[in-house]
Design a protein around this motif. Structure first.
Motif, short mmCIF file in Angstrom:
data_model
loop_
_atom_site.label_atom_id
_atom_site.label_comp_id
_atom_site.label_asym_id
_atom_site.label_seq_id
_atom_site.Cartn_x
_atom_site.Cartn_y
_atom_site.Cartn_z
N HIS A 229 -6.02 2.01 -6.11
CA HIS A 229 -5.00 3.06 -6.38
C HIS A 229 -5.23 3.23 -8.01
O HIS A 229 -4.52 3.77 -8.77
CB HIS A 229 -3.62 3.08 -6.12
CG HIS A 229 -3.52 3.24 -4.67
ND1 HIS A 229 -3.43 4.70 -4.24
CD2 HIS A 229 -3.20 2.67 -3.40
CE1 HIS A 229 -3.05 4.60 -2.76
NE2 HIS A 229 -3.04 3.40 -2.51
N ALA B 78 0.92 3.82 -3.31
CA ALA B 78 0.17 5.23 -3.19
C ALA B 78 1.26 6.45 -3.59
O ALA B 78 0.78 7.64 -3.68
CB ALA B 78 0.11 5.40 -1.48
N GLU C 112 0.77 -1.14 0.08
CA GLU C 112 -0.09 -0.03 -0.10
C GLU C 112 0.90 1.32 -0.04
O GLU C 112 0.76 2.11 -0.85
CB GLU C 112 -0.84 0.09 1.16
CG GLU C 112 -1.62 1.29 1.48
CD GLU C 112 -2.91 1.29 0.60
OE1 GLU C 112 -3.22 2.41 0.00
OE2 GLU C 112 -3.62 0.33 0.57
#
Length: 314
Positions: free
Chosen positions: A90, A64, A60
């Motif tokens: 995302h 990101a 993650e």
């Protein structure tokens, strides 16, 4: 479109597929980028990343920080180092490729034979002017214990049978009937460990298998037994294995996979004389890489055409 190919250690990706057909900028990284900050820095501005197996993590936090990334292709059909759910959040599509299982089966037997016949020591002695320094151990009449009897485990069993070995298997869901289809006897966890001269790991890494082969399992094996792992490193408790090798709890280990890859230069396994080590090359053959990279090109072309293929789901 800008495409990054990661962890191409041998610098062969561009020669094994028609990347020119994509009419895109393609950049190959031949080194391993372990630091997440450095990974983000170097992948800034890339639309597509091709990741080799589980060498580089995309969690993650990393995803990101890659706002330009739209397609992440992993070689193979699964990749535990990629958080597919985070990628989806995302807006990153994750696709896989085909795979060939036989090279890993072949390496498994290369490791077993090399360990049982002490090939590392004997080839080193030959280069140093020596002659016959060890006493090998044959396979015929011995017992091969398989942790997992799926696509790879069943093929390893078939070779063991050709060598005249008795073949046993265990997994959480293995049935007697399923094992019998491959001429293998399904046994309990305890019996497999106590009876096997060679224990070979062919399980998928998951919650039930992480650390499965720990101190208790190693202590339950024969003191002459060989542990072979060409599956995933974390299935075996590495610290417990180092202790077992040093103490002579088992006869030896032949490993192609590790908790951390590349294996650190100062890792105690590198100095353990009872350990035969290869650098995760079970799948590293020309025929497998051709499948990987040709399918990666096809994945990218399909995504660009608005019809992605081999999409991995959370």
């Amino acid at each position: 479109m800008r495409i990054a190919i990661l962890d191409d250690y041998q610098n062969v990706a561009l020669d094994l597929a028609d990347w020119d057909s994509l009419r895109a900028e393609v950049l190959v990284f031949t080194d391993h980028i372990a630091d997440p900050d450095e990974l983000v820095r170097r992948l800034a501005g890339f639309d597509v990343v091709v990741a080799m197996r589980e060498r580089t993590a995309f969690d993650e936090a990393v995803l990101a920080r890659l706002p330009d990334l739209r397609l992440l292709v992993t070689t193979g059909a699964r990749n535990a180092a990629i958080d597919v759910a985070a990628a989806e959040r995302h807006g990153v599509v994750v696709c896989g490729t085909g795979y060939l299982p036989h090279p890993t089966v072949e390496l498994t037997w290369a490791l077993i034979l090399a360990a049982r016949r002490n090939l590392e020591a004997e080839t080193r002695a030959m280069r140093e002017g020596g002659w016959q320094t060890t006493l090998g151990t044959g396979l015929r009449g011995g017992t091969l214990g398989l942790l997992g009897l799926g696509r790879l485990g069943s093929e390893v069993a078939r070779v063991g049978q050709a060598f005249g070995m008795r073949t046993l298997a265990w997994s959480h869901n293995l049935t007697t009937e399923r094992a019998a289809e491959h001429g293998v006897t399904a046994v309990s966890w305890e019996r497999l460990l106590a009876s096997s001269d060679v224990v070979s790991v062919h399980l998928v890494l998951g919650e039930r298998t992480r650390g499965l082969v720990g101190a208790d399992a190693l202590a339950a094996m024969k003191p002459t037994a060989l542990l072979v792992n060409t599956s995933r490193g974390p299935i075996v408790d590495e610290d417990a294995l180092v202790r077992a090798l040093r103490d002579g709890t088992i006869g030896g280990a032949a490993l192609d996979v590790y908790d951390r890859e590349p294996l650190p230069a100062d890792h105690p396994l590198r100095a353990e004389p009872r350990a035969l080590l290869t650098p995760h090359i079970g799948f590293v053959t020309r025929d497998v890489y051709e499948v990987f990279y040709r399918d990666a090109v096809a994945d990218i072309a399909a995504y660009r055409a608005g019809e992605p293929v081999r999409v991995l789901r959370p």
